[in-house]
Design a protein around this motif. Structure first.
Motif, short mmCIF file in Angstrom:
data_model
loop_
_atom_site.label_atom_id
_atom_site.label_comp_id
_atom_site.label_asym_id
_atom_site.label_seq_id
_atom_site.Cartn_x
_atom_site.Cartn_y
_atom_site.Cartn_z
N SER A 191 -12.63 -4.30 -1.01
CA SER A 191 -12.05 -3.55 -2.13
C SER A 191 -10.61 -3.13 -1.87
O SER A 191 -9.90 -2.69 -2.78
N ARG A 192 -10.18 -3.24 -0.63
CA ARG A 192 -8.81 -2.94 -0.17
C ARG A 192 -8.55 -1.44 0.01
O ARG A 192 -7.48 -1.08 0.49
N GLN A 193 -9.47 -0.59 -0.38
CA GLN A 193 -9.25 0.84 -0.21
C GLN A 193 -9.35 1.21 1.26
O GLN A 193 -10.34 0.93 1.91
N MET A 194 -8.32 1.83 1.77
CA MET A 194 -8.33 2.27 3.17
C MET A 194 -9.20 3.51 3.29
O MET A 194 -8.97 4.51 2.60
N LEU A 218 0.84 -1.19 0.00
CA LEU A 218 0.00 0.00 0.00
C LEU A 218 0.87 1.24 0.00
O LEU A 218 1.82 1.35 0.78
N PHE A 226 -4.59 6.87 0.88
CA PHE A 226 -4.02 5.60 0.45
C PHE A 226 -4.40 5.24 -0.98
O PHE A 226 -5.50 5.58 -1.45
N GLY A 227 -3.51 4.50 -1.64
CA GLY A 227 -3.84 3.88 -2.90
C GLY A 227 -4.66 2.63 -2.67
O GLY A 227 -4.93 2.24 -1.52
N GLN A 228 -5.02 1.95 -3.74
CA GLN A 228 -5.91 0.80 -3.65
C GLN A 228 -5.16 -0.49 -3.39
O GLN A 228 -5.77 -1.55 -3.25
N GLY A 229 -3.85 -0.43 -3.32
CA GLY A 229 -3.06 -1.61 -2.99
C GLY A 229 -2.66 -2.43 -4.21
O GLY A 229 -3.39 -2.48 -5.21
N THR A 230 -1.49 -3.03 -4.12
CA THR A 230 -1.01 -3.97 -5.13
C THR A 230 -0.75 -5.30 -4.45
O THR A 230 0.04 -5.37 -3.51
#
Lengths: 114, 118
Positions: free
Chosen positions: B42-45, A90, A105-109
């Motif tokens: 969705s993993r978005q914090m 993240l 934050f970004g959406q994660g990789t």
């Protein structure tokens, strides 16, 4: 609407490959961060940058390096990927000064190293 | 160094009921921020709520409120009238002021998975 964008949501790489994870923010923030997220361990800070070309090690920098050539872009580099670097990554950014309460934050990789 | 501990790996609640998630932290600083973030599938914090350490009044945001005990270094999150959409991983985080040498680093707890039963 503020935005932190990570270049990939999913990535599969082979052991020993050099891997680049890219992060771009459009908020003109000074500070950018790379975290790694693993079950039961929460988010752990790998590296952060407080200005162009400036960087500091976080809590788990081993096996990683970073690059910040432009203010809006912060790259995480795995010099030689290993299976124990399979994880969620993240990116975050935050402004400076005492008024800067929020991190975005970004959406994660999700990276898988095989 | 700061540490953040969430001692509840998983919690569950019935829809419309109230649930409290626990968080403790350790720091030698007097000025800092505390946050609760939500991470859905969705993993978005998503920022749920924040508290500035110098403020004695507990923060509230609609159905979300905190119990901030500075001396005890405790920062719990209460979710009232729980909804199915509240189901997620919740992270407690400690944040330094973004100025100075710390550059606004966030230290996170281990996370608590919240399940909401209909």
């Amino acid at each position: 609407d503020v935005k932190v964008t990570q270049s990939s949501r999913y990535l599969v790489k082979r052991t020993g490959e050099k891997v680049f994870l890219e992060c771009v923010q459009d908020m003109d923030h000074e500070n950018m961060f790379w975290y790694r997220q693993d079950p039961g361990l929460g988010l752990r800070l790998i590296y952060f940058s407080y200005d162009v070309k400036m960087k500091e090690k976080g809590d788990i920098p081993e096996g990683y390096s970073v690059s910040r050539e432009k203010k809006e872009r912060f790259s995480l580099i795995l010099e030689s990927a290993s299976t124990n670097q399979t994880s969620m990554y993240l990116c975050a950014s935050r402004n400076s000064g005492q008024g800067a309460r929020l991190a975005f934050f970004g959406q994660g990789t999700r990276l898988t190293v095989v | 160094a700061q540490t953040v501990t969430q001692s509840q790996p998983e919690m569950s609640v019935q829809e419309a009921e109230t649930v409290t998630l626990s968080c403790t932290y350790d720091t030698s600083e007097s000025d800092y921020y505390l946050f609760w973030y939500k991470q859905p599938p969705s993993r978005q914090m998503i920022l749920v709520i924040r508290q500035e350490a110098y403020k004695q009044q507990n923060a509230t945001e609609n159905r979300f409120s905190v119990n901030f005990q500075k001396a005890a270094k405790s920062f719990s999150l209460k979710i009232s009238d729980s909804q199915l959409g509240d189901a997620a991983m919740y992270f407690c985080a400690y944040g330094t002021y973004a100025g100075g040498t710390s550059y606004g680093k966030l230290t996170f707890g281990q996370g608590t998975i919240l399940t909401v039963h209909p």
